[in-house]
Write a protein that holds these residues in place. Structure first.
Motif, PDB file in Angstrom:
ATOM      1  N   LEU A   1      49.555 -14.551  83.446  1.00 19.29           N
ATOM      2  CA  LEU A   1      50.174 -14.900  82.166  1.00 19.29           C
ATOM      3  C   LEU A   1      51.175 -13.842  81.713  1.00 19.29           C
ATOM      4  O   LEU A   1      52.142 -14.152  81.018  1.00 19.29           O
ATOM      5  N   ALA A   2      50.948 -12.587  82.116  1.00 18.62           N
ATOM      6  CA  ALA A   2      51.857 -11.502  81.727  1.00 18.62           C
ATOM      7  C   ALA A   2      52.947 -11.251  82.759  1.00 18.62           C
ATOM      8  O   ALA A   2      53.821 -10.414  82.539  1.00 18.62           O
ATOM      9  N   SER A   3      52.918 -11.969  83.872  1.00 20.56           N
ATOM     10  CA  SER A   3      53.880 -11.726  84.951  1.00 20.56           C
ATOM     11  C   SER A   3      55.282 -12.197  84.563  1.00 20.56           C
ATOM     12  O   SER A   3      55.447 -13.244  83.926  1.00 20.56           O
ATOM     13  N   PRO A   4      56.316 -11.445  84.958  1.00 21.43           N
ATOM     14  CA  PRO A   4      57.695 -11.874  84.672  1.00 21.43           C
ATOM     15  C   PRO A   4      58.193 -12.956  85.632  1.00 21.43           C
ATOM     16  O   PRO A   4      59.244 -13.548  85.392  1.00 21.43           O
ATOM     17  N   PHE A   5      57.451 -13.207  86.700  1.00 20.72           N
ATOM     18  CA  PHE A   5      57.876 -14.205  87.682  1.00 20.72           C
ATOM     19  C   PHE A   5      57.357 -15.582  87.253  1.00 20.72           C
ATOM     20  O   PHE A   5      56.231 -15.973  87.571  1.00 20.72           O
ATOM     21  N   ARG A   6      58.197 -16.323  86.508  1.00 24.03           N
ATOM     22  CA  ARG A   6      57.855 -17.667  86.025  1.00 24.03           C
ATOM     23  C   ARG A   6      58.949 -18.635  86.475  1.00 24.03           C
ATOM     24  O   ARG A   6      60.137 -18.361  86.290  1.00 24.03           O
TER      25      ARG A   6
END
Length: 444
Positions: free
Chosen positions: A180-185
């Motif tokens: 949820l905190a990852s920048p890879f979306r």
């Protein structure tokens, strides 16, 4: 060299070394940032390709499902006609006849279902993300794309549905918060206009260490460079201090040697002047005493010169040890007799048993231990490490009541080591010192 100059050079070199290390760290940090940007770009390209392939696979699946649905639809109104155009023409023509209105209406509804099956939205069950994407398929697509992009590190992915605010699918389920905190979306099925905006999230647990390992060559070279600079700096500084210390020892040695040689030379000079006196020449006993003094002082000069030369030859390795069978106790007794008069003049006693200067021996399995103990002024811990150094003399401040060149213990240590033995010291201030010599036994 002046102390101020030395300290200035040390300070300047220290500041330069620190500046170089800061610059090196700065460049390494920039290199990591560049690698991180390249990594993010490669991840974006790889995931976009995986989503593109997934979208094609999903579209093909949808087409197959629609085709199967059309095959199962009962089109009683078609009869033997193959064309939808003919069917629609016949239905609209027959629609005006009253006795067939209900039948035509039913046929028209069937045609509407047919068109809906072709052009309408698929059933809601087919649009659920669980039915459209599998963990195995998504993992397989990502693995292929990451491998082609050269990304070889552990990864975790999950599919998040904003409508439900829930992670619908996860690869392992071990990193929900990190995902949820990852920048890879990335948006799944970006070609759909009215579908659910599901997001594919990627997380790399070992991202930082992976980026650093890709820079290992640069990091290793930087580390070697920094260590080389530190080693060179330390070596230069230690060499400067050693040279300064050596210069002080050399000056001290020259002063001591001048003093030691000056005394017998002065004595010989005075004796020669006395011998030139005619009255002395007439008195045989006085004459012989002066001749004896000259001989003793000459032997003293010869002995000092010989010790200096022996020490120099020993340091160069020019002295070769010739092993002989000896009686060690006889050697100790002989040495005691030679020094007994000198010790008595200084108020001391050499005793084989009683303390003042105690010499003892002890046999062990592979050699013999010789212990020489006194109750003198002792030597502090810092000087104990240096007493065996050549030309070293324990500092006594401005009091110059200790004779010698600082060669004795250095010479003793060198000779003992030539016999494959060793010498150690145990001393305490105001309590005395103990020198312990170990000599291995060897058959000859």
């Amino acid at each position: 060299m002046n102390k101020k100059v030395i300290y200035f050079i040390i300070t300047l070199m220290s500041v330069t070394l620190i500046a170089l290390m800061i610059i090196q760290v700065y460049w390494i940090k920039n290199a990591i940032m560049v690698k991180e940007a390249i990594f993010n770009r490669d991840v974006g390209d790889a995931v976009s390709n995986a989503i593109y392939h997934l979208e094609h696979i999903d579209r093909d699946r949808m087409h197959r499902l629609k085709r199967n649905s059309l095959r199962n639809t009962k089109l009683n109104f078609i009869h033997k006609k193959d064309s939808l155009e003919v069917y629609l023409t016949d239905n609209f023509t027959s629609f005006s006849q009253d006795h067939k209105t209900q039948q035509n209406l039913h046929s028209f509804q069937s045609s509407g279902q047919f068109i809906q099956n072709i052009f309408g939205q698929p059933p809601k069950d087919m649009l659920k993300i669980e039915n459209r994407v599998s963990i195995k398929l998504m993992d397989s697509l990502l693995k292929v794309e990451f491998r082609e992009a050269g990304i070889k590190t552990k990864y975790e992915f999950g599919i998040y549905t904003p409508k439900y605010r829930k992670m619908m699918l996860q690869k392992t389920g071990h990193y929900p918060k990190e995902l949820l905190a990852s920048p890879f979306r990335f948006l799944l099925f970006p070609g759909e206009i009215f579908g659910q905006k599901n997001q594919l999230m990627i997380y790399f647990p070992n991202e930082r260490s992976y980026l650093i390992t890709r820079l290992w060559t640069l990091l290793a070279a930087s580390l070697v460079l920094i260590l080389t600079i530190i080693f060179s700096f330390t070596y230069v500084i230690s060499t400067v201090f050693k040279q300064k210390k050596l210069s002080e020892i050399k000056n001290d040695f020259i002063n001591n040697m001048t003093h030691e040689f000056k005394t017998p030379i002065s004595t010989i000079s005075l004796a020669c002047q006395a011998l030139s006196d005619k009255d002395v020449a007439k008195n045989p006993s006085v004459y012989e005493s002066y001749v004896s003094i000259i001989d003793e002082e000459n032997n003293r000069l010869s002995g000092m010169a010989e010790r200096i030369l022996q020490s120099a030859r020993l340091q160069k390795g020019e002295i070769k040890i010739k092993l002989e069978k000896v009686d060690l106790h006889h050697l100790i007794t002989d040495a005691k007799q030679k020094l007994d008069l000198l010790i008595k003049q200084k108020g001391g006693v050499i005793n084989m048993d009683l303390p003042i200067i105690t010499i003892s021996t002890r046999n062990i399995s592979q050699g013999i231990i010789i212990s020489i103990k006194d109750n003198g002024i002792g030597i502090n811990k810092s000087n104990q490490k240096k007493v065996f150094d050549k030309l070293y003399r324990v500092p006594t401040g401005n009091i110059h009541n200790v004779k010698g060149f600082g060669l004795g213990l250095s010479y003793v240590k060198s000779v003992i080591e030539k016999h494959h033995g060793k010498i150690t010291i145990d001393s305490e201030l105001k309590k005395g010192s103990t020198f312990t010599i170990y000599l291995p036994l060897k058959k000859i």
